[in-house]
Write an enzyme that holds these catalytic residues in place. Structure first.
Site, PDB file in Angstrom:
ATOM      1  N   SER A 260      -3.105   1.489  -0.977  1.00  0.00           N
ATOM      2  CA  SER A 260      -4.493   1.488  -1.435  1.00  0.00           C
ATOM      3  C   SER A 260      -5.217   2.743  -0.962  1.00  0.00           C
ATOM      4  O   SER A 260      -4.706   3.500  -0.137  1.00  0.00           O
ATOM      5  CB  SER A 260      -5.215   0.255  -0.889  1.00  0.00           C
ATOM      6  OG  SER A 260      -5.416   0.421   0.507  1.00  0.00           O
ATOM      7  N   LYS A 261      -6.402   2.918  -1.490  1.00  0.00           N
ATOM      8  CA  LYS A 261      -7.228   4.053  -1.102  1.00  0.00           C
ATOM      9  C   LYS A 261      -7.495   4.005   0.402  1.00  0.00           C
ATOM     10  O   LYS A 261      -7.539   5.024   1.071  1.00  0.00           O
ATOM     11  CB  LYS A 261      -8.531   4.005  -1.895  1.00  0.00           C
ATOM     12  CG  LYS A 261      -9.550   5.033  -1.452  1.00  0.00           C
ATOM     13  CD  LYS A 261     -10.691   5.127  -2.424  1.00  0.00           C
ATOM     14  CE  LYS A 261     -12.002   5.535  -1.763  1.00  0.00           C
ATOM     15  NZ  LYS A 261     -11.891   6.490  -0.673  1.00  0.00           N
ATOM     16  N   ARG A 262      -7.664   2.769   0.900  1.00  0.00           N
ATOM     17  CA  ARG A 262      -7.950   2.635   2.328  1.00  0.00           C
ATOM     18  C   ARG A 262      -6.811   3.138   3.213  1.00  0.00           C
ATOM     19  O   ARG A 262      -7.043   3.654   4.293  1.00  0.00           O
ATOM     20  CB  ARG A 262      -8.311   1.188   2.672  1.00  0.00           C
ATOM     21  CG  ARG A 262      -9.770   1.061   3.096  1.00  0.00           C
ATOM     22  CD  ARG A 262     -10.174  -0.372   3.333  1.00  0.00           C
ATOM     23  NE  ARG A 262     -10.129  -1.132   2.090  1.00  0.00           N
ATOM     24  CZ  ARG A 262      -9.669  -2.370   1.987  1.00  0.00           C
ATOM     25  NH1 ARG A 262      -9.191  -2.985   3.058  1.00  0.00           N
ATOM     26  NH2 ARG A 262      -9.686  -3.006   0.835  1.00  0.00           N
ATOM     27  N   GLY A 264      -4.966   5.643   2.552  1.00  0.00           N
ATOM     28  CA  GLY A 264      -5.152   7.087   2.560  1.00  0.00           C
ATOM     29  C   GLY A 264      -6.222   7.498   3.568  1.00  0.00           C
ATOM     30  O   GLY A 264      -6.025   8.406   4.370  1.00  0.00           O
TER      31      GLY A 264
END
Ligand code: GLU
Length: 505
Positions: A260-262, A264
């Site tokens: 997920s973006k998190r 990253g």
């Protein structure tokens, strides 16, 4: 044999996630290998999730990576329009067809009524077991339905799924996936409120009309596939139904759960191809391009996340990937997102860039730092230091000492390397170096040989000379081979730095 036609069909709901980029890449590799077509279709039927700028972002990102479309939004072609919001009439005709054949029905249940039902019935699902308790064209008379529509009541059109039937999706990666139709609900296919179809209807109508032969997409769409198979049957299009291939998920670096973006943000790597500025909050998400990646490295890295060539070759150009790709070699299980491997790819591709090209990239940095250097010099430096770089932007921290003399000396290194007799050795070294010619200096082999001979004659240990010498030139114990530094600095600058350290330390 039909001509191979694939499509990448993003919804413009935000920046393209790196997993979506991989889906586009695999479609592209497959299409090019088969000498087929690669279509860009924009699936923008969910107006509530539309994000301005997303479509342009998707195109720019894929262009940067060299993933090219032969047809679609912005590329032309004979099957347009390719933006679903411009195809309303086509969908309306098809919805009508399903209503007439009895494979779909009209439902008037308001959101409040549906909520009430959900509260009253545990695990409520709108399907064969419940549809006769609801407000729809199966329970109302034809007159009532017509009257409601004439009156302007909002409605949806739902697929009428018959229970108790096994439906098989033939998947090129997973083999046959069979589910029973009883678990499916009567999915909404069309909403009168915005006169737009839902994803399911628009997606399969377009795949059919655009003569798509292979649907290669993320695993998250596998649960929709049985309904899609049914819709093909409802329309009588089984003979030209595309083949499905559902790609496994990209997993967190730790190995479990979807990337997920998190992840990253948490681990400090981009999950988007380009920087993205959220049009509402202004928040910036970082992208591979701006982080300094070469597009070839990103492509190579992504290609191997969920596919392997069957041998242990790791470095592959786009053309090689096109030649080697196969859906049969795509993994069924998720691929762990190994960010360090991504960096390794960039490092490796950087080594393949010739020093002249790197010099041009470095020139901008040097100028921005307020220094001057000829392209020839930068080319030489590139050759000395590029092995240490992951990104071209790592240049300055690995090369600053070629341009600026040390202002301070690293205290730890000084304590360790600057011993009692060091000042004397450095003074002697200074005296010896002064006797060398400029030409000797500029030639690293000559200067190295001469200094080593001098050490031997004087019985100096190599480390007792080279380590403090490095400290005088760089200010700390880092950098390439010492004569790769002095050959660029030249005689005058080397002696100046040596003298300054003797005076200071
Ligand atoms: N619009 C869907 C998406 O955003 C397309 C899924 C498919 O390829 O069928 O990914």
């Amino acid at each position: 044999m039909r001509r191979t036609r694939v499509r990448f069909a993003p919804s413009p709901t935000g920046p393209l996630h790196i997993g979506g980029v991989r889906t586009a890449l695999y479609n592209y590799l497959f299409a090019m290998q088969q000498g087929g077509d690669m279509i860009l279709r924009i699936e923008d039927t969910d107006s509530t999730r539309f994000v301005p700028g997303a479509e342009a972002y998707i195109k720019e990102a894929l262009e940067w990576l060299g993933i090219r479309f032969t047809e679609g939004v912005g590329y032309g072609g004979n099957y347009g329009p390719y933006r679903q919001s411009e195809r309303r009439d086509i969908y309306k005709t098809h919805v009508k067809q399903l209503l007439e054949s009895g494979h779909a029905y009209i439902a008037f249940d308001t959101p409040e009524q549906l909520d009430e039902k959900r509260k009253a019935v545990a695990n409520f699902q709108y399907d064969a077991t419940t549809r006769m308790e609801m407000t729809n064209s199966l329970t109302l008379s034809k007159e009532e339905v017509d009257a409601r529509i004439a009156h302007g009541d909002v409605y949806v059109v739902r697929a009428k799924i018959e229970p108790g039937e096994n439906i098989t999706v033939h998947d090129l990666i997973r083999g046959d996936v069979t589910i029973n139709s009883s678990i499916l609900d009567d999915k909404v296919l069309y909403k009168s409120a915005d006169e737009l179809p839902t994803y399911h209807l628009a997606n399969i109508v377009d795949d059919h009309l655009m003569e798509v032969t292979h649907v290669i997409r993320g695993e998250e769409w596998l649960p929709s596939a049985p309904l899609h198979v049914l819709l093909y049957r409802f329309f009588g299009w089984e003979d030209t139904m595309p083949q499905f291939a559902h790609l496994s998920l990209l997993l967190k670096p730790e190995g479990s759960g979807k990337l997920s973006k998190r992840d990253g943000d948490r681990l400090g790597f981009p999950v988007f191809p380009l920087n993205w500025t959220d049009p509402q909050t202004g928040a910036i998400s970082s992208g591979y391009r701006e982080a300094g990646y070469y597009p070839e490295a990103v492509v190579n890295f992504l290609a191997l996340l969920g596919w392997n060539p069957g041998d242990d070759q790791e470095l592959m150009s786009m053309d090689e990937l096109i030649a080697k790709f196969s859906l049969q070699r795509c993994a069924k299980s998720g691929a762990r997102f190994d960010y360090e491997k991504g960096k390794w790819f960039n490092h490796t591709y950087l080594q393949q860039h010739n020093n002249k090209d790197l010099a041009k990239e470095f020139a901008k940095t040097v100028q921005a730092q307020g220094y001057e250097a000829s392209l020839d010099t930068l080319e030489t430096i590139a050759g000395f230091i590029k092995g240490r770089l992951t990104f071209a932007s790592d240049f300055w921290e690995n090369a600053y000492f070629y341009f600026q003399a040390p202002k301070t000396y690293n205290e730890k290194d000084r304590q360790k390397r600057w011993k009692e007799n060091t000042p004397e050795i450095m003074r002697n070294l200074h005296a010896f170096l002064s006797t060398l010619s400029d030409n000797d200096f500029n030639d690293m082999v000559t200067s190295e040989t001469k200094v080593k001979d001098w050490c031997n004659i004087n019985n100096y240990k190599m480390g007792d000379v080279m380590n403090p010498f490095r400290l005088t030139l760089v200010g700390e114990m880092k950098g390439p081979h010492i004569f790769e530094i002095t050959s660029v600095l030249g005689k005058t600058e080397t002696l100046n730095r040596l003298q300054k350290a003797i005076d200071t330390l």
